[in-house]
Write an enzyme that holds these catalytic residues in place. Structure first.
Site, PDB file in Angstrom:
ATOM      1  N   TYR A  33      -2.965   9.527  -1.645  1.00 55.65           N
ATOM      2  CA  TYR A  33      -2.799   8.107  -1.284  1.00 55.65           C
ATOM      3  C   TYR A  33      -2.389   7.973   0.188  1.00 55.65           C
ATOM      4  CZ  TYR A  33      -1.294   3.210  -1.791  1.00 55.65           C
ATOM      5  OH  TYR A  33      -1.130   1.848  -1.652  1.00 55.65           O
TER       6      TYR A  33
ATOM      7  N   SER B 242      -1.231   0.260   3.944  1.00 56.72           N
ATOM      8  CA  SER B 242       0.019   0.503   3.207  1.00 56.72           C
ATOM      9  C   SER B 242       1.105   0.902   4.202  1.00 56.72           C
ATOM     10  CB  SER B 242      -0.218   1.652   2.222  1.00 56.72           C
ATOM     11  OG  SER B 242       1.002   2.136   1.691  1.00 56.72           O
TER      12      SER B 242
HETATM   13  P1  NAP Z   1      -3.560  -3.331  -8.512  1.00 52.12           P
HETATM   14  O1  NAP Z   1      -3.060  -4.537  -9.228  1.00 52.12           O
HETATM   15  O2  NAP Z   1      -3.540  -2.003  -9.192  1.00 52.12           O
HETATM   16  O3  NAP Z   1      -5.026  -3.641  -7.969  1.00 52.12           O
HETATM   17  C1  NAP Z   1      -5.922  -2.653  -7.555  1.00 52.12           C
HETATM   18  C2  NAP Z   1      -7.307  -3.261  -7.537  1.00 52.12           C
HETATM   19  O4  NAP Z   1      -8.261  -2.267  -7.147  1.00 52.12           O
HETATM   20  C3  NAP Z   1      -7.724  -3.750  -8.919  1.00 52.12           C
HETATM   21  O5  NAP Z   1      -8.466  -4.909  -8.794  1.00 52.12           O
HETATM   22  C4  NAP Z   1      -8.584  -2.605  -9.393  1.00 52.12           C
HETATM   23  O6  NAP Z   1      -9.491  -2.946 -10.412  1.00 52.12           O
HETATM   24  C5  NAP Z   1      -9.302  -2.265  -8.096  1.00 52.12           C
HETATM   25  N1  NAP Z   1      -9.980  -0.984  -8.220  1.00 52.12           N
HETATM   26  C6  NAP Z   1      -9.429   0.223  -8.360  1.00 52.12           C
HETATM   27  N2  NAP Z   1     -10.394   1.155  -8.504  1.00 52.12           N
HETATM   28  C7  NAP Z   1     -11.580   0.509  -8.457  1.00 52.12           C
HETATM   29  C8  NAP Z   1     -12.945   0.902  -8.547  1.00 52.12           C
HETATM   30  N3  NAP Z   1     -13.305   2.186  -8.744  1.00 52.12           N
HETATM   31  N4  NAP Z   1     -13.905  -0.043  -8.438  1.00 52.12           N
HETATM   32  C9  NAP Z   1     -13.565  -1.339  -8.255  1.00 52.12           C
HETATM   33  N5  NAP Z   1     -12.300  -1.780  -8.171  1.00 52.12           N
HETATM   34  C10 NAP Z   1     -11.324  -0.868  -8.271  1.00 52.12           C
HETATM   35  O7  NAP Z   1      -2.688  -3.110  -7.239  1.00 52.12           O
HETATM   36  P2  NAP Z   1      -2.477  -3.957  -5.899  1.00 52.12           P
HETATM   37  O8  NAP Z   1      -1.091  -3.699  -5.497  1.00 52.12           O
HETATM   38  O9  NAP Z   1      -2.945  -5.355  -6.038  1.00 52.12           O
HETATM   39  O10 NAP Z   1      -3.422  -3.140  -4.916  1.00 52.12           O
HETATM   40  C11 NAP Z   1      -4.327  -3.735  -4.022  1.00 52.12           C
HETATM   41  C12 NAP Z   1      -4.336  -2.921  -2.740  1.00 52.12           C
HETATM   42  O11 NAP Z   1      -3.066  -3.029  -2.125  1.00 52.12           O
HETATM   43  C13 NAP Z   1      -4.596  -1.426  -2.941  1.00 52.12           C
HETATM   44  O12 NAP Z   1      -5.436  -0.945  -1.927  1.00 52.12           O
HETATM   45  C14 NAP Z   1      -3.204  -0.829  -2.796  1.00 52.12           C
HETATM   46  O13 NAP Z   1      -3.242   0.507  -2.375  1.00 52.12           O
HETATM   47  C15 NAP Z   1      -2.628  -1.744  -1.746  1.00 52.12           C
HETATM   48  N6  NAP Z   1      -1.167  -1.739  -1.634  1.00 52.12           N
HETATM   49  C16 NAP Z   1      -0.378  -2.163  -2.662  1.00 52.12           C
HETATM   50  C17 NAP Z   1       0.996  -2.134  -2.503  1.00 52.12           C
HETATM   51  C18 NAP Z   1       1.937  -2.592  -3.579  1.00 52.12           C
HETATM   52  O14 NAP Z   1       3.158  -2.471  -3.397  1.00 52.12           O
HETATM   53  N7  NAP Z   1       1.472  -3.131  -4.691  1.00 52.12           N
HETATM   54  C19 NAP Z   1       1.563  -1.694  -1.310  1.00 52.12           C
HETATM   55  C20 NAP Z   1       0.724  -1.277  -0.290  1.00 52.12           C
HETATM   56  C21 NAP Z   1      -0.635  -1.308  -0.463  1.00 52.12           C
HETATM   57  P3  NAP Z   1      -9.071  -2.710 -11.964  1.00 52.12           P
HETATM   58  O15 NAP Z   1      -8.042  -3.746 -12.301  1.00 52.12           O
HETATM   59  O16 NAP Z   1     -10.367  -2.900 -12.675  1.00 52.12           O
HETATM   60  O17 NAP Z   1      -8.524  -1.316 -12.054  1.00 52.12           O
END
Ligand code: NAP
Length: 249
Positions: free
Chosen positions: A154, A141
Site C-alpha cells: 500500500y 494517502s
Molecule cells: P473503501 O470504502 O474500501 O472504498 C474503496 C473503493 O475502491 C470501493 O469503491 C471499492 O469497490 C473500490 N475498489 C477496490 N478494488 C476495486 C477493483 N478491483 N475494481 C473496482 N473498484 C475497486 O475505502 P475508501 O477509504 O473510501 O478508499 C477510497 C480511496 O481512498 C482508496 O484509494 C484509499 O486507499 C484511499 N484512502 C483512504 C483513507 C481512509 O482513511 N479511509 C486514507 C487515505 C487514502 P468495492 O466496494 O466493490 O470493493
C-alpha cells in the site's frame, strides 16, 4: 452558475466511502458523473439524484487493465467525452513485510497504481484528440509521505501515485490537463474498519489528529471538487494533504 456545469467526471470506486462522497459532491457542483466500479452503484446514484444531479453506473473491475480501459472507453462512447478523472478506487492488505505475499503485493499495486496510470493514459489520449482541457485527481494517502507499518504494498503504491501525479502533471501541463492528488488522513470508511475496531489504535490515531476527529468522506470530497474545478486551473503536480493537521504535527 455551478462550478462544474457542463462537465463530465469519471470516478472510480464510486459505490462507497470517499468515492461515493466525491461522486455526489461533483454532481452537486454540476458535473454529470460516471460512477465506475465493480459493485452496485444504486446508493450513489440515488444520492446524486437527491442532490439534483446526473449520474450513470459504469461496471468495471479495475484489477484488470484491459477491463479498466474498456470501461473508460465504453463510458465515453455511451455518454460523451470525460473532462475530469478521479482515480479513487484502492485496496489495502495488511501483513508484516516478511510475510507479505506476491499475490497481495500485485493486487494492491494493480488497483492503486497501475489502473490509475492506464486510466489516466486513456483519459489524456481522449483529451488530446479533442483538444480540450482536463483534470485528473488521484486519491493518494498519508502513506505517500510516511512509511506506515504492515502495509508495504500500500505504501509503495501510494508513494508511487504521488510520483505519478508529478510526472503526468509535467507532461500534460502544456495540453491544459492538470494532474493533482489528495492525501486523505484517517477517514471513516471500509478501508479503516480494522483500525477503528481496535480501540487502542483508534484512540492513538485520534490523539494525533490536531482537529480532534477522524475525517468523514465529505471532508475529502470538497478538496477533490476544488482540484477538479475552475478555481484550481493553475494548480498542478501537488499532492494535497486533507488530514485535519496530521502532517503538521
Ligand atoms: P473503501 O470504502 O474500501 O472504498 C474503496 C473503493 O475502491 C470501493 O469503491 C471499492 O469497490 C473500490 N475498489 C477496490 N478494488 C476495486 C477493483 N478491483 N475494481 C473496482 N473498484 C475497486 O475505502 P475508501 O477509504 O473510501 O478508499 C477510497 C480511496 O481512498 C482508496 O484509494 C484509499 O486507499 C484511499 N484512502 C483512504 C483513507 C481512509 O482513511 N479511509 C486514507 C487515505 C487514502 P468495492 O466496494 O466493490 O470493493
Amino acid at each position: 452558475m455551478s462550478a462544474l456545469a457542463g462537465r463530465r467526471a469519471f470516478v472510480t470506486g464510486a459505490n462507497t466511502g470517499i468515492g461515493q462522497a466525491v461522486a455526489v459532491d461533483l454532481a452537486a457542483a454540476g458535473a454529470e458523473v460516471l460512477c465506475a466500479g465493480r459493485s452496485a452503484m444504486d446508493e450513489t446514484l440515488a444520492a446524486i439524484a437527491a442532490a439534483g444531479g446526473q449520474g450513470h453506473a459504469v461496471p468495471a473491475d479495475l484489477g484488470t487493465m484491459a477491463e479498466a480501459r474498456a470501461a473508460f472507453e465504453g463510458a465515453e462512447a455511451a455518454h460523451g467525452p470525460v473532462d475530469v478523472l478521479v482515480n479513487n478506487a484502492g485496496i489495502i492488505r495488511r501483513a508484516d513485510a516478511v510475510d507479505m505475499t506476491e499475490a497481495d503485493w500485485d493486487a494492491v499495486l494493480d488497483v492503486n497504481l497501475k489502473a490509475a496510470f492506464f486510466l489516466a493514459q486513456s483519459f489524456a489520449r481522449s483529451r488530446l484528440r479533442a483538444g480540450g482541457e482536463g483534470a485528473v485527481v488521484n486519491v493518494a494517502s498519508l502513506l505517500s509521505f510516511q512509511g506506515g507499518i504492515r502495509v508495504a504494498g500500500y505504501t509503495a503504491s501510494k508513494s508511487g501515485l504521488a510520483g505519478l501525479t508529478r510526472v503526468l502533471a509535467n507532461e500534460w501541463a502544456p495540453h491544459g490537463i492538470t494532474v493533482n492528488a489528495v492525501a486523505p488522513g484517517y477517514v471513516e470508511t471500509n478501508n479503516t474498519a480494522a483500525l477503528r475496531d481496535d480501540p487502542e489504535r483508534r484512540e492513538a490515531i485520534l490523539a494525533r489528529i490536531p482537529m480532534g476527529r477522524w475525517a468523514r468522506p465529505a471532508d475529502i470530497a470538497g478538496a477533490v471538487t476544488f482540484l477538479a474545478g475552475p478555481g484550481a486551473r493553475y494548480v498542478t503536480g501537488v499532492t494535497l494533504p486533507v488530514d485535519g493537521g496530521w502532517l503538521a504535527r
